[in-house]
Write a protein that holds these residues in place. Structure first.
Motif, PDB file in Angstrom:
ATOM      1  N   THR A 648       0.847  -1.193   0.000  1.00 39.74           N
ATOM      2  CA  THR A 648       0.000   0.000   0.000  1.00 39.74           C
ATOM      3  C   THR A 648       0.879   1.237   0.000  1.00 39.74           C
ATOM      4  O   THR A 648       1.976   1.225   0.554  1.00 39.74           O
ATOM      5  N   GLY A 649       0.420   2.292  -0.600  1.00 43.16           N
ATOM      6  CA  GLY A 649       1.144   3.566  -0.613  1.00 43.16           C
ATOM      7  C   GLY A 649       0.945   4.266  -1.947  1.00 43.16           C
ATOM      8  O   GLY A 649       1.248   3.705  -2.998  1.00 43.16           O
ATOM      9  N   GLU A 651       2.603   6.517  -3.084  1.00 44.63           N
ATOM     10  CA  GLU A 651       3.900   6.863  -3.677  1.00 44.63           C
ATOM     11  C   GLU A 651       4.513   5.729  -4.492  1.00 44.63           C
ATOM     12  O   GLU A 651       5.526   5.921  -5.141  1.00 44.63           O
ATOM     13  N   ASP A 691      -3.653   5.003  -0.887  1.00 44.33           N
ATOM     14  CA  ASP A 691      -3.930   5.106   0.543  1.00 44.33           C
ATOM     15  C   ASP A 691      -5.379   5.452   0.872  1.00 44.33           C
ATOM     16  O   ASP A 691      -5.635   6.335   1.690  1.00 44.33           O
ATOM     17  N   GLY A 715       1.307   1.288   5.850  1.00 47.87           N
ATOM     18  CA  GLY A 715       0.014   1.757   6.338  1.00 47.87           C
ATOM     19  C   GLY A 715      -0.421   1.223   7.686  1.00 47.87           C
ATOM     20  O   GLY A 715      -1.612   1.101   7.951  1.00 47.87           O
TER      21      GLY A 715
HETATM   22 MG    MG Z   1       2.309   4.250   3.364  1.00 46.84          MG
END
Ligand code: MG
Ligand code: AMP
Length: 872
Positions: A648-649, A651, A691, A715
């Protein structure tokens, strides 16, 4: 050939004095077996049970209950031998609670009912020829138990065990009693008739029988059911219980579409490929408790109409003739289930009863719970739960499986289980007196459990703000169920753990064959050849893979190649080097040979039917070779779990793609994939998600059905966008702080999927080093637990530090290091410079992790430290 088998079997039954009805029933079953009946009930021929009457809603007056009870007899199926628990006699002679055996408790239950209701309730055991004497001896302690005109038991029929390959009666001179078996509990109807008990009961005005297993202490003769049966005029009632996810075995009732009758479908009757319907506890939401109520007058009529053959579906039970000796010949025992009779009684009903009426003791795990203080026997000798939590789940090591091993390890009684939710024991410690289990307890690798020990695991549901590494790992491991058992092709079995013993299908070698190139001869033809050479006539040639059609007589020889079958008549081989090597005509032999020389006899290596690979073995290349040689293309193993990995992310960008401002490559997904595969699992990477809760939940929804384990990264900490935590905290995933560095924030729990699916999910922190360490410390042991691979954790070595280091107080530090062996074999540990949890280059250079205990804050060069070698 099998007609002959039947005739032989029948003759034996007659010799043993079996009545004509028993013989007729056996013949009927034998014919079914021969015709290839395997008694499967396909899903599309049945409908699930609907609209069940619940026992709790049955209202009857005391007078009606008493009147019904007066016409009822209690019959206990008591032929069980407890072989699976390592007992040699009647299973019901086992001390199960407060020093009482099953039979003591049954007797006391019946006596209490008599007293409470003022009735004469008869008790009858259906014994096998092997359980009668021992059982009656126990009941002799209760002088008031026998009822005028009725014995306390009747003997179930016996039938010959049949050899699996020829269907002839098996012979076993070592212990001829082992040539016989009881024909399953479906025999109760036949035996009631042939023993004359059915008639006697009816004459005495007993019209109903409550029939149940003697190892089910919950099956007491409930007068309400009897009264309900009388009031409704029912011929037959089967008790069923609501299924939970742990009740996937056993049988269930269903409605047969063809005629609307209730039928019983046992595990053995499930059509191939339909296991998912059988296992679907929403579709078939009750199971058959094997507690039955039968109107004996209707039974008598049905038996009369059908000449004593109720025609129950057969169950083909495969065992070895000596069940304790897996290498003894394989036999078939023809059986039937008493519950299958439901289809014979028109107008029969199912009754939904509480789980308390189903409390069998099938394993020593069950025995531990029943013996413990979680249950007490009340004034009527009914087993009552004291604890208010759910019944504890117990999983003991195989060392405790047999009663002997169990008793030896609990010499002072079993632990207190009132406050326990689960107990798993790995290893085989002896438990001291007065041990208490609290919460989810994992006993792993202890030599003994001390007197008065309080084993306290994390309690289910309690969040527990910070936990130790060991607590978190225990919580994870003790909640996991082993990976299901599955038959897989050999080429997919490498590294998996065998779930059931495997027997050879063939002899190895399969036939007598030559271990040399040479000539097959009769050894006697070459007597004296050492002194002066002997000429033999060449009568043929055998190459590998050929079946010789000629035989070798005195004065004759056959050319033979390595691995080729020895032709009939020959009993030895002379090596080509000791002859003139002629191909035709005659061969000059310059040496004598002894009988058997250069002959590899059939079965020398492996004999057909012997166990070649045992449950618990890890499949390696050589195991696979043996399995293939023994005729197996597949093997039953604990399935390889499929691990789904999702980072997850917002970025994150997949590796190889260009980076925009603020973006980084997703390295965790690939790293965790590799770590999972290296641990022996299979793994797949799902696209990383951004996110937001919605994105994550949708992506998880998509993959949960195909995953055995899910790993997310990122996360989980305290940031504003910690999506995993915010999305999953109320979905069955627990987020905790673990006293370690790196890897403090951890999430673990179960996601629900379609049906009854519960998929373990690990929510690991996002920093690559934290992710990696978390995998090593928590996920890898969990994957090995699922696959039943031991040891679950990597071994710990000790190394000498080449430089000093500092470690946070109260947290266990897992640092990266290069460990090497110096010239005298000792290990040295060189901590790497980049200990921050974002240093992926130093993570990659490391070949080991050093572990600094919670209490240690400073170590200097030359001190010892624990190390875990990563690439071993
Ligand atoms: Mg993250
Ligand atoms: P988080 O736990 O999501 O706050 O992430 C902690 C740190 O790890 C951040 O610097 C993230 O950019 C980084 N990170 C998170 N997931 C990954 C990933 N899949 N690959 C590489 N770095 C990551």
């Amino acid at each position: 050939m099998s007609q002959e088998g039947l005739a032989l079997a029948v003759e034996r039954m007659r010799d043993r004095g079996m009545g004509p009805e028993a013989v007729t029933v056996f013949e009927h079953y034998y014919q079914q077996l021969e015709e290839g009946a395997h008694g499967t009930i396909p899903e599309d021929t049945i409908e699930p049970l609907a609209d069940l009457q619940e026992l709790g809603e049955v209202r009857v007056s005391d007078d009606d209950a008493r009147a019904a009870l007066r016409q009822t007899a209690v019959i206990k199926l008591n032929g069980g031998l407890g072989t699976s628990m390592g007992m040699s006699g009647a299973k019901s002679a086992l001390e199960v609670k407060d020093g009482l055996t099953f039979l003591d408790i049954i007797a006391k239950q019946v006596l209490a009912l008599r007293e409470e209701w003022g009735v004469d309730l008869p008790l009858l055991l259906m014994n096998s020829f092997r359980t009668s004497e021992q059982s009656l001896e126990i009941l002799a302690k209760y002088p008031t138990l026998p009822v005028d005109g009725l014995p306390l038991d009747f003997i179930q029929s016996a039938e010959p065990k049949l050899l699996a390959d020829s269907l002839r009666p098996a012979t076993w001179p070592q212990d001829p009693e082992l040539e016989w078996c009881p024909p399953g509990h479906g025999d109760v109807y036949v035996s009631l008739l042939t023993s004359g008990i059915l008639e006697t009961l009816l004459e005495k005005g007993i019209r109903y029988a409550f029939i149940s297993n003697s190892d089910n202490l919950g099956a007491t003769c409930d007068p309400e059911v009897a009264a309900w049966m009388v009031e409704r005029g029912l011929p037959y009632v089967a008790e069923v219980c609501t299924r939970t996810k742990s009740d996937r075995k056993g049988g269930h009732l269903a409605v047969r579409k063809a005629d609307g009758r209730l039928i019983l479908r046992d595990t053995a009757m499930v059509a191939e490929g339909e296991e998912q319907y059988f296992g679907d506890i929403k579709r078939h939401n009750t199971f058959h408790a094997n507690n039955l109520w039968v109107d004996l007058s209707v039974l008598r009529d049905r038996m009369a109409e059908r000449d004593g053959v109720l025609g129950l579906p057969i169950i083909v039970n495969r065992k070895t003739v000596d069940p304790s000796d897996p290498s003894s010949p394989e036999v078939i025992q023809l059986e039937s289930a008493m519950g299958a009779a439901i289809e014979v009684f028109e107008g029969s009903e199912a009754l939904l009863v509480p789980r308390t009426r189903f409390r069998p003791v099938k394993t020593t795990n069950d025995l531990l719970v029943v013996r413990s203080d979680y249950f007490v026997l009340d004034d009527s000798s009914h087993l009552v739960a004291v604890g208010d939590g759910p019944e504890p789940f117990v999983d003991l090591d195989p060392a405790y499986r047999l009663v002997g091993g169990f008793e030896k390890r609990f010499p002072h009684g079993v632990p207190s289980m009132i406050e326990c939710t689960s107990l798993r024991v790995i290893g085989d410690p002896v438990f001291g007196r007065n041990v208490r289990c609290i919460g989810d307890v994992l006993v792993d690798g202890l030599a003994r459990v001390e007197e008065n020990a309080v084993l306290e695991g994390p309690r289910q549901g309690s969040a527990g703000d910070t936990r130790t590494v060991d607590q978190h790992l225990k919580a994870i491991l003790s909640s996991l169920d082993p990976s299901p058992i599955e038959s897989v092709p050999l080429t997919e079995s490498l590294g998996l753990v065998v779930a059931r013993d495997v027997r050879s299908r063939v002899n190895l070698p399969a036939f007598d064959n030559s271990s040399m190139d040479g000539y097959a001869v009769q050894a006697s033809s070459l007597e004296g050849a050492d002194e002066s050479s002997v000429r033999l006539r060449i009568v043929g040639e055998v190459a590998a893979g050929v079946d010789p059609t000629f035989s070798v007589g005195p004065g004759e020889a056959a050319r033979i190649m390595t691995g080729a079958p020895i032709p009939p008549g020959a009993d030895a081989v002379i090596a080509v080097e000791q002859t003139d090597g002629s191909a035709t005509g005659s061969v000059e032999c310059r040496a004598s040979v002894s009988t058997g020389r250069y002959v590899r006899p059939r079965g020398e290596d492996v004999s057909e039917g012997s166990v070649i690979v045992s449950a618990g073995d890890v499949v390696g290349p050589r195991t696979i070779g043996l399995l293939a040689a023994s005729g197996h293309a597949s093997v039953e193993v604990h399935r390889r779990p499929n691990v789904v990995i999702m980072s997850t992310g917002t970025e994150l960008v997949p590796p190889g793609e260009p980076l925009g401002p603020g973006q980084i490559h997703d390295s965790n997904s690939s790293m965790l994939w590799a770590a999972a595969v290296a641990a022996g699992a299979s793994a797949e990477i799902r696209a990383a998600v951004g996110d937001t809760d919605a994105e994550l939940l949708a992506a998880l929804d998509d993959c949960v059905a195909n995953a055995d384990v899910i790993i997310t990264s990122g996360g989980v900490s305290m940031g504003a966008y910690d999506v995993v935590k915010s999305a999953l905290a109320d979905k069955g995933v627990e987020f905790v702080k673990v006293a370690m560095q790196p890897g403090k924030p951890q999430g673990f729990g179960y996601l629900s999927g379609p049906g009854d699916l519960r998929v373990p999910i690990f929510a690991l922190p996002g920093n690559p080093v934290s992710s990696f360490v978390s995998f090593e410390v928590f996920v890898r042991p969990a994957l090995r637990r699922l696959m039943r691979l031991a040891p679950e954790r990597r071994p710990v070595d000790v190394a000498t530090l080449t430089s000093g280091l500092r470690s946070p107080e109260g947290r266990r530090q897992y640092g990266r290091a290069i460990v090497s062996r110096n010239s005298d074999g000792a290990l040295t540990c060189q901590p790497l410079a980049g200990q921050g949890s974002h240093f992926v280059a130093d993570l990659s250079r490391a070949n080991a992790i050093f572990v600094v205990p919670e209490a240690v804050t400073d170590l200097v060069a030359g001190e010892k430290v624990d190390v875990i070698l990563l690439d071993s």
